[in-house]
Design a protein around this motif. Structure first.
Motif, mmCIF file in Angstrom:
data_model
loop_
_atom_site.group_PDB
_atom_site.id
_atom_site.type_symbol
_atom_site.label_atom_id
_atom_site.label_comp_id
_atom_site.label_asym_id
_atom_site.label_seq_id
_atom_site.Cartn_x
_atom_site.Cartn_y
_atom_site.Cartn_z
ATOM 1 N N ARG A 1 0.824 -1.201 0.000
ATOM 2 C CA ARG A 1 0.000 0.000 0.000
ATOM 3 C C ARG A 1 0.870 1.269 0.000
ATOM 4 O O ARG A 1 0.535 2.263 -0.628
ATOM 5 N N MET A 2 2.008 1.212 0.704
ATOM 6 C CA MET A 2 2.888 2.384 0.675
ATOM 7 C C MET A 2 3.439 2.577 -0.736
ATOM 8 O O MET A 2 3.613 3.701 -1.196
ATOM 9 N N SER A 3 3.691 1.466 -1.432
ATOM 10 C CA SER A 3 4.209 1.577 -2.799
ATOM 11 C C SER A 3 3.172 2.175 -3.744
ATOM 12 O O SER A 3 3.520 2.897 -4.680
ATOM 13 N N LEU A 4 1.890 1.878 -3.497
ATOM 14 C CA LEU A 4 0.829 2.434 -4.348
ATOM 15 C C LEU A 4 0.896 3.957 -4.377
ATOM 16 O O LEU A 4 0.508 4.594 -5.349
ATOM 17 N N PHE A 5 1.347 4.540 -3.280
ATOM 18 C CA PHE A 5 1.385 5.997 -3.187
ATOM 19 C C PHE A 5 2.795 6.546 -3.407
ATOM 20 O O PHE A 5 3.065 7.709 -3.145
ATOM 21 N N GLY A 6 3.695 5.661 -3.847
ATOM 22 C CA GLY A 6 5.044 6.105 -4.181
ATOM 23 C C GLY A 6 5.943 6.364 -2.982
ATOM 24 O O GLY A 6 7.059 6.859 -3.122
ATOM 25 N N PHE A 7 5.472 6.026 -1.771
ATOM 26 C CA PHE A 7 6.305 6.275 -0.589
ATOM 27 C C PHE A 7 7.575 5.428 -0.589
ATOM 28 O O PHE A 7 8.548 5.778 0.067
ATOM 29 N N ASN A 8 7.553 4.315 -1.317
ATOM 30 C CA ASN A 8 8.733 3.440 -1.329
ATOM 31 C C ASN A 8 9.931 4.112 -2.002
ATOM 32 O O ASN A 8 11.054 3.645 -1.893
ATOM 33 N N LEU A 9 9.664 5.218 -2.732
ATOM 34 C CA LEU A 9 10.766 5.905 -3.407
ATOM 35 C C LEU A 9 11.429 6.951 -2.502
ATOM 36 O O LEU A 9 12.464 7.516 -2.832
ATOM 37 N N HIS A 10 10.805 7.192 -1.375
ATOM 38 C CA HIS A 10 11.331 8.194 -0.449
ATOM 39 C C HIS A 10 12.645 7.694 0.164
ATOM 40 O O HIS A 10 12.761 6.520 0.517
ATOM 41 N N PRO A 11 13.655 8.566 0.305
ATOM 42 C CA PRO A 11 14.949 8.099 0.835
ATOM 43 C C PRO A 11 14.850 7.478 2.229
ATOM 44 O O PRO A 11 15.628 6.595 2.573
ATOM 45 N N LYS A 12 13.894 7.927 3.035
ATOM 46 C CA LYS A 12 13.783 7.367 4.390
ATOM 47 C C LYS A 12 12.649 6.349 4.490
ATOM 48 O O LYS A 12 12.062 6.167 5.562
ATOM 49 N N TYR A 13 12.340 5.689 3.359
ATOM 50 C CA TYR A 13 11.189 4.773 3.344
ATOM 51 C C TYR A 13 11.295 3.684 4.400
ATOM 52 O O TYR A 13 10.320 3.379 5.092
ATOM 53 N N LYS A 14 12.483 3.091 4.544
ATOM 54 C CA LYS A 14 12.612 1.944 5.459
ATOM 55 C C LYS A 14 12.265 2.333 6.885
ATOM 56 O O LYS A 14 11.573 1.601 7.603
ATOM 57 N N LEU A 15 12.727 3.488 7.279
ATOM 58 C CA LEU A 15 12.435 3.960 8.637
ATOM 59 C C LEU A 15 10.930 4.203 8.786
ATOM 60 O O LEU A 15 10.302 3.785 9.768
ATOM 61 N N ALA A 16 10.346 4.868 7.786
ATOM 62 C CA ALA A 16 8.908 5.145 7.827
ATOM 63 C C ALA A 16 8.121 3.835 7.862
ATOM 64 O O ALA A 16 7.126 3.702 8.582
ATOM 65 N N PHE A 17 8.583 2.852 7.098
ATOM 66 C CA PHE A 17 7.914 1.541 7.064
ATOM 67 C C PHE A 17 7.848 0.941 8.467
ATOM 68 O O PHE A 17 6.822 0.425 8.887
ATOM 69 N N LEU A 18 8.965 1.031 9.194
ATOM 70 C CA LEU A 18 9.000 0.467 10.546
ATOM 71 C C LEU A 18 7.972 1.124 11.458
ATOM 72 O O LEU A 18 7.318 0.460 12.255
ATOM 73 N N PHE A 19 7.801 2.437 11.328
ATOM 74 C CA PHE A 19 6.836 3.120 12.199
ATOM 75 C C PHE A 19 5.402 2.810 11.794
ATOM 76 O O PHE A 19 4.555 2.571 12.655
ATOM 77 N N VAL A 20 5.128 2.799 10.484
ATOM 78 C CA VAL A 20 3.773 2.463 10.045
ATOM 79 C C VAL A 20 3.427 1.042 10.474
ATOM 80 O O VAL A 20 2.289 0.734 10.827
ATOM 81 N N SER A 21 4.438 0.163 10.459
ATOM 82 C CA SER A 21 4.201 -1.249 10.784
ATOM 83 C C SER A 21 4.293 -1.544 12.271
ATOM 84 O O SER A 21 4.325 -2.714 12.645
ATOM 85 N N ALA A 22 4.348 -0.521 13.103
ATOM 86 C CA ALA A 22 4.555 -0.774 14.531
ATOM 87 C C ALA A 22 3.526 -1.757 15.093
ATOM 88 O O ALA A 22 3.865 -2.639 15.875
ATOM 89 N N LEU A 23 2.264 -1.626 14.666
ATOM 90 C CA LEU A 23 1.227 -2.504 15.225
ATOM 91 C C LEU A 23 1.427 -3.970 14.810
ATOM 92 O O LEU A 23 1.484 -4.845 15.677
#
Ligand code: SF4
Ligand code: SF4
Length: 475
Positions: free
Chosen positions: A425-447
């Motif tokens: 879903r993050m890729s659908l919105f292009g967030f995976n291209l963001h330089p800090k994507y991995k860090l953001a992924f960890l926070f979104v996936s906290a639950l």
């Protein structure tokens, strides 16, 4: 030759329509047959309620067996992650809702009450809060009968007064769960879009007692609050009930994301999944006395001296369960939105759908193991009692059988599926291209990460500090 090849190609491309399966199609499109099934279930519900009033002691296995041993675990936990909202198709209350809407006063529901979270809060308050805090209540037939009598009266009254089946949409205690988790299964209601282009008078939408238009479900990537009542399929032969990829709608954008769906996932994960792991899982291990909810609960008890029957530890576990779900989702999304420099609400509403599998798929691990030592004997012996069948069955396993733990696999399927969906879903919105994507992924996936770690910890605790089987009984 040419034509045959084209047909073959089209056939492979086309999704399988359940209505094309001979027996299934004629049964599901036959409203009289479905109404027969609904009336039979309504009879069982009324019988179980009356039986609960006549036999209020625990000798009565039927009332509790029907509601807690069959309806909740089977229709909900087994059918939602597979065939979707099929429970609603045969739901006896849904039958009453549509019947009383038809003959009723047809008033408009005040806008303030148009909120699917109303039903969810009712469920949490009258069911889950009671289960954790006063654990023996719903093991008794009388409170169980009263609860279902209450919902039956509410369904009839609301439907008689207001139009468009609003009970199912906003008030049914499992309605918003059904709507939100409807996306996890592999079925989808749709129409033959070529037919719909030519269609001037949409019979499907006219037939829908809830005023939905099934020909729009695909473009909306939402079945709204469709109850799969099949009235539309009965009215127009272009309506299809398709078999699609598991949870397919979760892999695509949802044009109008509904925050109530995401809130339903989070609250239900807190109230059911996490609290169950806290209070019914970890509390049963040898670690019990060192868990925070036990310590806080016992401390509160030493001050207030709660009466017998009040499980204050369970109540504290519930608060902590809800608290952790809120913390790991809302705070996780907030930090991720800062990292990605994007709008918090947007991120929450669009990516939050990735949490859908956790409760419903993870719930299978609980429901399947309980089937063997609790639901199955409880329900069969209950039916036998109510219909004088003289059958007694023994549990198929004992609660301490180690092989029952194979079902814990569903915890991990649910957790990792959810992580995968976050990425998709993050890729659908292009967030995976963001330089800090991995860090953001960890926070979104906290639950989901918390959920996976909790499952691992629970398994470790069961092995290292085996439970002493004593008091707990639950649904
Ligand atoms: S929404 Fe509730 S009342 Fe309506 S059909 Fe579904 S389970 Fe039954
Ligand atoms: S869209 Fe069809 S199946 Fe869904 S609620 Fe309306 S009539 Fe029933």
């Amino acid at each position: 030759m040419q034509e045959v090849r084209v047909e073959l190609k089209d056939f492979r491309k086309e999704r399988r329509n359940i209505f094309d399966i001979p027996a299934a199609g004629s049964i599901l499109r036959n409203i009289n047959f479905l109404n027969g099934v609904r009336l039979f279930l309504l009879f069982l519900v009324i019988y179980a309620i009356v039986y609960g009033f006549i036999n209020p002691t625990k000798e009565n296995l039927f009332t509790t067996g029907l509601f807690w041993g069959l309806f909740w675990p089977f229709f909900m936990i087994i059918t939602l992650p597979t065939v979707g909202r099929f429970f609603c198709t045969v739901c006896p209350h849904g039958f009453l809702v549509r019947f009383f809407t038809k003959i009723g006063l047809n008033k408009n529901l005040p806008v303030k009450l148009k909120n699917p979270l109303i039903g969810l809060f009712v469920l949490i308050l009258v069911y889950w809060f009671v289960v954790y805090t006063f654990p023996s209540v719903y093991n008794n037939p009388l409170p169980t009968a009263l609860l279902f009598l209450g919902f039956t009266i509410l369904a009839i009254t609301v439907s008689f007064v207001f139009r468009n089946g609003v009970y199912c949409k906003y008030f049914c205690p499992i309605g918003s769960i059904c709507t939100s988790f409807n996306r996890v299964g592999f079925t989808w209601l749709s129409t033959n879009h070529e037919d719909c282009l030519k269609c001037k008078k949409p019979d499907c939408a006219i037939a829908c007692p809830y005023k939905f238009n099934p020909s729009k479900f695909d473009s909306k990537n939402s079945m709204e609050e469709c109850t799969l009542c099949m009235e539309c399929a009965n009215a127009c032969s272009s309506v299809r009930w398709e078999i699609r990829k598991w949870g397919h709608s979760l892999y695509e954008k949802i044009p109008k994301p509904q925050s109530f769906e995401v809130w339903t996932y989070i609250l239900i994960i807190g109230v059911i999944t996490i609290t169950m792991k806290f209070h019914h899982g970890l509390s049963r291990t040898g670690l019990s006395d060192s868990l925070p909810w036990t310590i806080i609960g016992k401390y509160l008890d030493s001050i207030f001296h709660f009466p017998k029957g009040v499980d204050i530890v369970g109540f504290v576990a519930l608060l902590m369960g809800i608290g952790s779900a809120l913390l790991f989702s809302a705070v996780g999304f907030y930090i991720a939105s800062k990292i990605l420099n994007t709008d918090y609400t947007n991120l929450f509403n669009n990516i939050g759908y990735a949490f859908a599998p956790i409760m419903i798929v993870g719930g299978l691990s609980h429901a399947l193991s309980f089937f063997f030592f609790d639901y199955y004997p409880h329900f069969v012996n209950g039916i036998s009692q109510a219909f004088f069948l003289n059958i007694t069955v023994e549990p198929l396993a004992s609660r301490s059988d180690p092989w029952l733990r194979v079902f814990t696999i569903f915890n991990y399927i649910a957790g990792f599926w959810s992580l995968y969906l976050v990425h998709k879903r993050m890729s659908l919105f292009g967030f995976n291209l963001h330089p800090k994507y991995k860090l953001a992924f960890l926070f979104v996936s906290a639950l989901p990460i918390f959920y996976i770690l909790l499952s691992v910890f629970q398994q470790y605790a069961f092995m290292a500090y085996p439970p002493t089987f004593h008091h707990h009984h639950h649904h």
